[in-house]
Enzyme design. Sequence first.
Site, PDB file in Angstrom:
ATOM      1  N   SER A 148       9.779  -3.003  22.524  1.00  0.00           N
ATOM      2  CA  SER A 148       9.058  -1.852  21.963  1.00  0.00           C
ATOM      3  C   SER A 148       7.686  -2.354  21.527  1.00  0.00           C
ATOM      4  O   SER A 148       7.459  -3.569  21.436  1.00  0.00           O
ATOM      5  CB  SER A 148       9.798  -1.290  20.739  1.00  0.00           C
ATOM      6  N   LYS A 179       5.275  -8.424  16.984  1.00  0.00           N
ATOM      7  CA  LYS A 179       5.860  -9.664  16.441  1.00  0.00           C
ATOM      8  C   LYS A 179       5.620 -10.834  17.401  1.00  0.00           C
ATOM      9  O   LYS A 179       5.488 -11.977  16.973  1.00  0.00           O
ATOM     10  CB  LYS A 179       7.354  -9.484  16.201  1.00  0.00           C
ATOM     11  N   THR A 233      26.891   7.594  15.953  1.00  0.00           N
ATOM     12  CA  THR A 233      26.011   7.819  17.113  1.00  0.00           C
ATOM     13  C   THR A 233      25.824   6.534  17.918  1.00  0.00           C
ATOM     14  O   THR A 233      24.849   5.798  17.723  1.00  0.00           O
ATOM     15  CB  THR A 233      24.637   8.321  16.621  1.00  0.00           C
ATOM     16  N   THR A 242      11.221 -11.326  14.204  1.00  0.00           N
ATOM     17  CA  THR A 242      12.404 -10.572  14.617  1.00  0.00           C
ATOM     18  C   THR A 242      13.112 -11.279  15.771  1.00  0.00           C
ATOM     19  O   THR A 242      12.465 -11.958  16.581  1.00  0.00           O
ATOM     20  CB  THR A 242      12.005  -9.151  15.069  1.00  0.00           C
ATOM     21  N   TYR A 286       6.531  -2.146  18.577  1.00  0.00           N
ATOM     22  CA  TYR A 286       6.770  -2.888  17.334  1.00  0.00           C
ATOM     23  C   TYR A 286       7.150  -4.347  17.643  1.00  0.00           C
ATOM     24  O   TYR A 286       6.570  -5.289  17.096  1.00  0.00           O
ATOM     25  CB  TYR A 286       7.872  -2.220  16.496  1.00  0.00           C
ATOM     26  N   HIS A 287       8.137  -4.532  18.524  1.00  0.00           N
ATOM     27  CA  HIS A 287       8.564  -5.906  18.834  1.00  0.00           C
ATOM     28  C   HIS A 287       7.420  -6.691  19.486  1.00  0.00           C
ATOM     29  O   HIS A 287       7.281  -7.896  19.283  1.00  0.00           O
ATOM     30  CB  HIS A 287       9.802  -5.889  19.747  1.00  0.00           C
ATOM     31  N   GLU A 324      16.587  -0.207  27.385  1.00  0.00           N
ATOM     32  CA  GLU A 324      17.142  -1.520  27.033  1.00  0.00           C
ATOM     33  C   GLU A 324      18.364  -1.761  27.903  1.00  0.00           C
ATOM     34  O   GLU A 324      18.891  -0.827  28.512  1.00  0.00           O
ATOM     35  CB  GLU A 324      17.525  -1.572  25.540  1.00  0.00           C
ATOM     36  N   ASN A 347       0.842  -1.219   0.000  1.00  0.00           N
ATOM     37  CA  ASN A 347       0.000   0.000   0.000  1.00  0.00           C
ATOM     38  C   ASN A 347       0.871   1.261   0.000  1.00  0.00           C
ATOM     39  O   ASN A 347       0.360   2.361   0.192  1.00  0.00           O
ATOM     40  CB  ASN A 347      -0.958   0.017   1.203  1.00  0.00           C
ATOM     41  N   ARG A 401       7.754  -1.473  10.705  1.00  0.00           N
ATOM     42  CA  ARG A 401       8.858  -2.222  11.286  1.00  0.00           C
ATOM     43  C   ARG A 401       9.861  -1.441  12.138  1.00  0.00           C
ATOM     44  O   ARG A 401      10.900  -2.005  12.538  1.00  0.00           O
ATOM     45  CB  ARG A 401       9.610  -2.985  10.208  1.00  0.00           C
TER      46      ARG A 401
END
Length: 381
Positions: free
Chosen positions: A183, A189, A257, A144, A185-186, A328, A32, A100
């Site tokens: 997160s 999954k 970074t 993931t 997102y994770h 984390e 999409n 993602r």
Amino acid sequence: MKVIVFGGDGFCGWPTTLRLAKAGHKVMVVDNLSRRAIDDELSSGSLTKIANIRDRVAAAQEKIGDVEFCYLDIAAQPSELRDLIKDFLPDAVVQFAEQRAAPYSMIGDRERRYTVDNNIVGTHNICSAIVDVKPDTHIIHLGTMGVYGYSKKFGKIPEGYLGINITQTKEDTEILYPANPGSVYHMTKCLDQLIFQFYNKNWGLKITDLHQGIVWGVETPETKLDTRLVNRFDYDGIYGTVLNRFISQAANNVPLTVYGTGGQSRAFIHISDTAECIKLSVENDVFDNSRVRIFNQVSEVKSVAGLAEVLRKIYNADVQFVDNPRKELAENELEVSNSGLRSLGFEPVMLDEALIDDVRFVADQSKVNFNKNNVLTSPKW
Ligand code: NAD
Ligand code: USQ
């Protein structure tokens, strides 16, 4: 074989589409174009200049093989999705079509809800359509490494299932590895995994879930065949992943970074190997279907500080330690099994200087699109 690639316009989906078509498969890309829209929303974008989808597909047909495109939102258009599967009758579908980026999913309420609605509903719609329309279709999903969390708490990370001994009964058994997302997102999954467990248990759907590490690189032999086939390359603080960010930073004389101490260890895989692993999974579709097949799609484990050190040495890059915007572990050890894909013939390309140089060349060539203001844009969580 006939294969639908959901999310086939994306960073992993496009090179995979080309690899499958090159191998003689008939490929239907479904997308999409939401990722291109998010580029506009974030005033960011690919470092490489990617062709529009019409030109991409035309070039793929000219130079590579049988590729078609269907513009469809798999989360919002379930009946069109069913019709597509009914008409195309795929042997396999590959599900890349999810939001993602962990940082994107942690920006705020809108992005949390979008990530959950888009990822869970889209993946569920695929399973639900296949049950009714063509239940022998092999579903291959991109999961993931983040579903496991990143630790050696239970030893080397196995492929999906953890062997345990039940204290009460003294019985040895296997369970789905305890989910430990970092997160929203994770988390999606981890929820996808439960959808697959149920659809496999109840309807016997044939499913391969590939828990992939961080993908790096940009080009594959197929994307190099024509400028219109070039892959996207994200470097910004939201969609850019760590090694590609470091490479583009080194090419643009911006300090690398490193978040926190750089003691985070993660699993990595080159983009060309992503395409190869999917091809192996598509073509090796005879397996014990009594449970979901889970493979770890990874090549090697590296620490963030270790990666920065490699680039500092080769390119004389400066390193900047910035406050970690993420919640984390500051440091972790990680060991991961990848024996499943290796048993199918996967021979990982390891991160080496020549390959990094290849990617740096692309980053160098694309300097005009590099915007320093997009480097440190991650939300904090
Ligand atoms: P990407 O954002 O570049 O590609 C995803 C594609 O899916 C985009 O083209 C987007 O437009 C499309 N899409 C999203 N929602 C859709 C919907 N509802 N309907 C139709 N199309 C939709 O992401 P990527 O880097 O190619 O990742 C692909 C998959 O691989 C993701 O599921 C991701 O979780 C997984 N993965 C990626 C990495 C990585 O480092 N990039 C690592 C591990 C796993
Ligand atoms: N990091 C830095 N500096 C940066 C960017 C990241 O130190 O400039 C650190 C992060 O703090 C983190 C690590 O690098 O510890 C990895 O971050 P990332 O952005 O490269 O990767 P991540 O957010 O985990 O997500 C990416 C993909 C995601 C995929 C995941 C695989 O965006 O789709 O699922 O990698 S894995 O990490 O193995 O779970």
